[in-house]
Design a protein around this motif. Structure first.
Motif, mmCIF file in Angstrom:
data_model
loop_
_atom_site.group_PDB
_atom_site.id
_atom_site.type_symbol
_atom_site.label_atom_id
_atom_site.label_comp_id
_atom_site.label_asym_id
_atom_site.label_seq_id
_atom_site.Cartn_x
_atom_site.Cartn_y
_atom_site.Cartn_z
ATOM 1 N N ARG A 52 4.436 -6.696 4.714
ATOM 2 C CA ARG A 52 3.350 -5.728 4.778
ATOM 3 C C ARG A 52 2.171 -6.236 3.962
ATOM 4 O O ARG A 52 2.325 -6.796 2.893
ATOM 5 C CB ARG A 52 3.806 -4.382 4.225
ATOM 6 C CG ARG A 52 4.906 -3.734 5.066
ATOM 7 C CD ARG A 52 5.356 -2.447 4.435
ATOM 8 N NE ARG A 52 4.255 -1.510 4.355
ATOM 9 C CZ ARG A 52 4.342 -0.340 3.710
ATOM 10 N NH1 ARG A 52 5.430 -0.008 3.075
ATOM 11 N NH2 ARG A 52 3.301 0.484 3.694
ATOM 12 N N ARG A 53 1.003 -6.020 4.497
ATOM 13 C CA ARG A 53 -0.208 -6.467 3.818
ATOM 14 C C ARG A 53 -1.073 -5.262 3.455
ATOM 15 O O ARG A 53 -0.926 -4.195 4.023
ATOM 16 C CB ARG A 53 -0.999 -7.431 4.702
ATOM 17 C CG ARG A 53 -0.234 -8.699 5.055
ATOM 18 C CD ARG A 53 -1.081 -9.643 5.881
ATOM 19 N NE ARG A 53 -0.334 -10.834 6.256
ATOM 20 C CZ ARG A 53 -0.232 -11.899 5.492
ATOM 21 N NH1 ARG A 53 -0.816 -11.917 4.307
ATOM 22 N NH2 ARG A 53 0.462 -12.948 5.887
ATOM 23 N N GLY A 54 -1.967 -5.461 2.538
ATOM 24 C CA GLY A 54 -2.959 -4.423 2.222
ATOM 25 C C GLY A 54 -2.536 -3.575 1.048
ATOM 26 O O GLY A 54 -3.001 -3.785 -0.068
ATOM 27 N N ARG A 55 -1.650 -2.637 1.265
ATOM 28 C CA ARG A 55 -1.333 -1.669 0.221
ATOM 29 C C ARG A 55 -0.711 -2.309 -1.024
ATOM 30 O O ARG A 55 -1.178 -2.059 -2.137
ATOM 31 C CB ARG A 55 -0.424 -0.578 0.776
ATOM 32 C CG ARG A 55 -0.119 0.509 -0.231
ATOM 33 C CD ARG A 55 0.652 1.651 0.401
ATOM 34 N NE ARG A 55 1.018 2.644 -0.585
ATOM 35 C CZ ARG A 55 0.206 3.580 -1.047
ATOM 36 N NH1 ARG A 55 -1.039 3.629 -0.609
ATOM 37 N NH2 ARG A 55 0.598 4.465 -1.936
ATOM 38 N N PRO A 56 0.336 -3.157 -0.886
ATOM 39 C CA PRO A 56 0.860 -3.776 -2.113
ATOM 40 C C PRO A 56 -0.195 -4.576 -2.853
ATOM 41 O O PRO A 56 -0.264 -4.538 -4.086
ATOM 42 C CB PRO A 56 1.989 -4.666 -1.583
ATOM 43 C CG PRO A 56 2.398 -4.045 -0.303
ATOM 44 C CD PRO A 56 1.125 -3.507 0.293
ATOM 45 N N ARG A 57 -1.031 -5.314 -2.104
ATOM 46 C CA ARG A 57 -2.083 -6.089 -2.743
ATOM 47 C C ARG A 57 -3.067 -5.162 -3.449
ATOM 48 O O ARG A 57 -3.519 -5.445 -4.569
ATOM 49 C CB ARG A 57 -2.797 -6.948 -1.698
ATOM 50 C CG ARG A 57 -3.896 -7.827 -2.283
ATOM 51 C CD ARG A 57 -4.546 -8.685 -1.212
ATOM 52 N NE ARG A 57 -3.581 -9.592 -0.608
ATOM 53 C CZ ARG A 57 -3.858 -10.394 0.406
ATOM 54 N NH1 ARG A 57 -5.076 -10.368 0.956
ATOM 55 N NH2 ARG A 57 -2.946 -11.198 0.894
ATOM 56 N N SER A 58 -3.427 -4.052 -2.812
ATOM 57 C CA SER A 58 -4.339 -3.098 -3.430
ATOM 58 C C SER A 58 -3.753 -2.521 -4.702
ATOM 59 O O SER A 58 -4.443 -2.369 -5.712
ATOM 60 C CB SER A 58 -4.667 -1.971 -2.452
ATOM 61 O OG SER A 58 -5.382 -2.455 -1.338
ATOM 62 N N GLU A 59 -2.463 -2.199 -4.651
ATOM 63 C CA GLU A 59 -1.824 -1.640 -5.832
ATOM 64 C C GLU A 59 -1.794 -2.653 -6.977
ATOM 65 O O GLU A 59 -2.010 -2.297 -8.145
ATOM 66 C CB GLU A 59 -0.409 -1.178 -5.488
ATOM 67 C CG GLU A 59 -0.381 0.045 -4.580
ATOM 68 C CD GLU A 59 1.024 0.418 -4.143
ATOM 69 O OE1 GLU A 59 1.959 -0.388 -4.392
ATOM 70 O OE2 GLU A 59 1.189 1.491 -3.562
#
Length: 210
Positions: free
Chosen positions: A8-15
């Motif tokens: 998964r991309r996006g959310r973990p990086r944002s967090e």
């Protein structure tokens, strides 16, 4: 063979980015003071762009409030069996944290700005003050349920007595903010609570005018 699902991309990086920004902000503000820290410096320390910071925080002050809240986030209220034990379990970890670093300087800056900026004042109360008071209110509510204190206890006044004493030493630094002082403040406040029934506890505005 079935291909493994793509990560998964996006959310973990944002967090991760948000956590890095909050950590960098807290460290820089505690080391240098809010006035001497810029968004550029925070971005560099966190390893993100300044635009990334502004995506979540419109001002340095808003970021500082969230950084402080993250540092101070109150734990889930524990049940030690007594209100005294519950309050010490809530207050002592916070006191040990704030006396270990120059939090008083940061809080003093926040309070000064709150007195000149109503919008910031509302944010300061909602992000820093109320979460800790909410955690303490839960302890008093539980004490009422188990019959330990009167239902008419003026909880807001007791909270002001507790936190007021702690902030007084934190901000003024005239005497050390020790574990023993915390225990004394809790004991004196609870002596007042246990010394009254609910019907005997007056509202502040019911006091005779001198």
């Amino acid at each position: 063979m079935t291909a493994a699902p793509a990560p998964r991309r996006g959310r973990p990086r944002s967090e991760r980015a948000q956590a890095a920004i909050l950590h960098a902000s807290a460290e820089l503000i505690l080391d240098h003071g809010l006035g001497d820290v810029s968004m550029d410096t925070i971005a560099e320390r966190a390893g993100v762009s300044k635009a990334t910071i502004y995506r979540w925080w419109p001002t340095k002050e808003a970021l500082a409030l969230d950084a402080l809240y993250t540092e101070w986030e109150p734990p889930e209220p524990t049940d030690t069996g007594t209100l005294r034990g519950d309050l010490l379990d809530l207050l002592l970890p916070w006191v040990r944290l704030v006396r270990a670093r120059p939090y008083g300087r940061v809080i003093g800056t926040f309070i000064t700005k709150a007195h000149s900026d109503p919008g910031f004042a509302a944010e300061y109360v909602s992000r820093v003050v109320e979460p800790r008071r909410d955690a303490a209110r839960a302890l008093f509510a539980r004490a009422v349920e188990r019959g330990e204190i009167p239902a008419g206890t003026r909880v807001e006044v007791v909270l002001d007595l507790l936190y007021g004493a702690l902030y007084h030493r934190l901000l003024h630094g005239h005497l050390p903010l020790t574990d023993g002082f915390v225990a004394d403040v809790v004991d004196l406040a609870l002596d007042g609570v246990h010394g009254h029934t609910g019907s005997e506890v007056r509202r502040a505005d019911d006091r005779p005018q001198s």
